[in-house]
Design an enzyme around this catalytic site. Sequence first.
Site, PDB file in Angstrom:
ATOM      1  N   LYS A   1      -2.726   6.897   1.262  1.00  7.85           N
ATOM      2  CA  LYS A   1      -2.509   7.180   2.685  1.00  7.85           C
ATOM      3  C   LYS A   1      -1.438   8.266   2.762  1.00  7.85           C
ATOM      4  O   LYS A   1      -0.251   8.001   2.924  1.00  7.85           O
ATOM      5  CB  LYS A   1      -2.081   5.904   3.411  1.00  7.85           C
ATOM      6  CG  LYS A   1      -2.347   5.943   4.894  1.00  7.85           C
ATOM      7  CD  LYS A   1      -2.369   4.566   5.503  1.00  7.85           C
ATOM      8  CE  LYS A   1      -2.181   4.598   7.005  1.00  7.85           C
ATOM      9  NZ  LYS A   1      -3.258   5.263   7.748  1.00  7.85           N
TER      10      LYS A   1
ATOM     11  N   ARG B   1       0.835  -1.205   0.000  1.00  9.00           N
ATOM     12  CA  ARG B   1       0.000   0.000   0.000  1.00  9.00           C
ATOM     13  C   ARG B   1       0.872   1.258   0.000  1.00  9.00           C
ATOM     14  O   ARG B   1       0.550   2.236  -0.670  1.00  9.00           O
ATOM     15  CB  ARG B   1      -0.954  -0.007   1.197  1.00  9.00           C
ATOM     16  CG  ARG B   1      -1.978   1.116   1.137  1.00  9.00           C
ATOM     17  CD  ARG B   1      -3.043   0.997   2.195  1.00  9.00           C
ATOM     18  NE  ARG B   1      -2.502   1.084   3.532  1.00  9.00           N
ATOM     19  CZ  ARG B   1      -3.194   0.878   4.646  1.00  9.00           C
ATOM     20  NH1 ARG B   1      -4.483   0.556   4.573  1.00  9.00           N
ATOM     21  NH2 ARG B   1      -2.641   0.980   5.828  1.00  9.00           N
TER      22      ARG B   1
ATOM     23  N   GLU C   1     -16.302   5.773   6.029  1.00  5.71           N
ATOM     24  CA  GLU C   1     -15.532   5.103   7.094  1.00  5.71           C
ATOM     25  C   GLU C   1     -15.495   6.033   8.291  1.00  5.71           C
ATOM     26  O   GLU C   1     -16.157   7.071   8.291  1.00  5.71           O
ATOM     27  CB  GLU C   1     -14.119   4.787   6.601  1.00  5.71           C
ATOM     28  CG  GLU C   1     -13.348   6.027   6.160  1.00  5.71           C
ATOM     29  CD  GLU C   1     -11.913   5.733   5.706  1.00  5.71           C
ATOM     30  OE1 GLU C   1     -11.407   4.635   5.970  1.00  5.71           O
ATOM     31  OE2 GLU C   1     -11.314   6.636   5.107  1.00  5.71           O
TER      32      GLU C   1
HETATM   33  N1  PXG Z   1      -9.233   4.598   7.391  1.00  6.32           N
HETATM   34  C1  PXG Z   1      -8.363   5.586   7.612  1.00  6.32           C
HETATM   35  C2  PXG Z   1      -8.704   6.960   7.151  1.00  6.32           C
HETATM   36  C3  PXG Z   1      -7.135   5.320   8.234  1.00  6.32           C
HETATM   37  O1  PXG Z   1      -6.255   6.291   8.439  1.00  6.32           O
HETATM   38  C4  PXG Z   1      -7.805   3.007   8.424  1.00  6.32           C
HETATM   39  C5  PXG Z   1      -8.978   3.343   7.785  1.00  6.32           C
HETATM   40  C6  PXG Z   1      -7.537   1.591   8.796  1.00  6.32           C
HETATM   41  O2  PXG Z   1      -6.576   1.029   7.921  1.00  6.32           O
HETATM   42  P1  PXG Z   1      -5.585  -0.122   8.379  1.00  6.32           P
HETATM   43  O3  PXG Z   1      -4.823  -0.458   7.179  1.00  6.32           O
HETATM   44  O4  PXG Z   1      -4.724   0.434   9.499  1.00  6.32           O
HETATM   45  O5  PXG Z   1      -6.430  -1.250   8.851  1.00  6.32           O
HETATM   46  C7  PXG Z   1      -6.848   4.005   8.641  1.00  6.32           C
HETATM   47  C8  PXG Z   1      -5.554   3.705   9.313  1.00  6.32           C
HETATM   48  C9  PXG Z   1      -3.603   6.676  14.324  1.00  6.32           C
HETATM   49  C10 PXG Z   1      -3.585   5.614  13.307  1.00  6.32           C
HETATM   50  O6  PXG Z   1      -2.505   7.075  14.727  1.00  6.32           O
HETATM   51  C11 PXG Z   1      -4.532   5.550  12.314  1.00  6.32           C
HETATM   52  C12 PXG Z   1      -4.481   4.543  11.362  1.00  6.32           C
HETATM   53  C13 PXG Z   1      -3.525   3.588  11.432  1.00  6.32           C
HETATM   54  C14 PXG Z   1      -2.580   3.658  12.429  1.00  6.32           C
HETATM   55  C15 PXG Z   1      -2.591   4.684  13.373  1.00  6.32           C
HETATM   56  O7  PXG Z   1      -4.694   7.101  14.728  1.00  6.32           O
HETATM   57  N2  PXG Z   1      -5.424   4.571  10.424  1.00  6.32           N
END
Ligand code: PXG
Length: 288
Positions: free
Chosen positions: A149, A50, A182
């Site tokens: 991301k 990703r 989301e």
């Molecule tokens: N949506 C968004 C907008 C994100 O930023 C997810 C979904 C979940 O994706 P993953 O691949 O992690 O299952 C994310 C990921 C934080 C933090 O510091 C946020 C994420 C990941 C790690 C830390 O709040 N978000």
Amino acid sequence: MQIYIDGSFYPESEAKISVFDHGLLYGDGVFEGIRFYGGKVFRLEEHMERLYKSAAAIALTVPLDMPALTEALLETIRRNRLTDGYIRLVVTRGKGDLGLSPWNCPKPTIIIVAAKITLYPEESYEKGLKVVTCATRRIAHGALSPMVKSLNYLNNIMAKIEASHAGAGEGLMLNEQGLVAECTGDNIFLVSGGRITTPPISSGALAGVTRAVAIKLAGELGIEVSEPQTTRYDIYTADECFLTGTAAEIIPAVELDSRPIGNGKPGPVTRLLIERFRELTQKEGTPF
Ligand code: PXG
């Protein structure tokens, strides 16, 4: 703490990048948040893929190939002598001048931080989170692909501020059509009549790594999973709701906009998936 910057390790007090780095000046860059459990990195390949796709989408060439970057990441964990924790892997456009043109940035900056993280207290996993709908919409495909991301998290941060002002643990983000995308840092799932749904990626959801794991675990339990366009009505009337993310893992959501979801308590399907997820994180991963 030993922090990796462009091939060298520094203690936190000396881990510095230029004030001319375009990651800081313009949010020009991409990142991943990755967890490791019991000496193994969970879903490392998926996160790496990703990251390289996010970079490709913003015309950023990661200066290391995937095997070399993976090794740098594993070495960062080793140097910090951690067995469980969280990695923030960041690739910025690099140091440039004060113009926004990326062509003035000759070399992208790579930063790897390995640390501990707790996003929600254990109580939230037992009782479930309250969620509110945010006025701030998820970024539109026509502005910047929500698949990327990127270091531009301001719209999600605006939504997070709304959610905390409302006393909620997470904020629900809709897309420009008013359909569910989301939450601010997590994907959303519903359980209704024994079936699971989650909004499609095209709705503006990030293609979450944990989302894919939840879909796989549900499949292994023989539960049907589909990805229909989702409205807030679907959440208000669902039996159960849970959120997924690397930081949050799988967490129950029990209320949306002051309406209880189901009986207002974490449901059996959610609990089972949390259990299976915890087992999986102990079992699978890339050893370091
Ligand atoms: N949506 C968004 C907008 C994100 O930023 C997810 C979904 C979940 O994706 P993953 O691949 O992690 O299952 C994310 C990921 C934080 C933090 O510091 C946020 C994420 C990941 C790690 C830390 O709040 N978000």
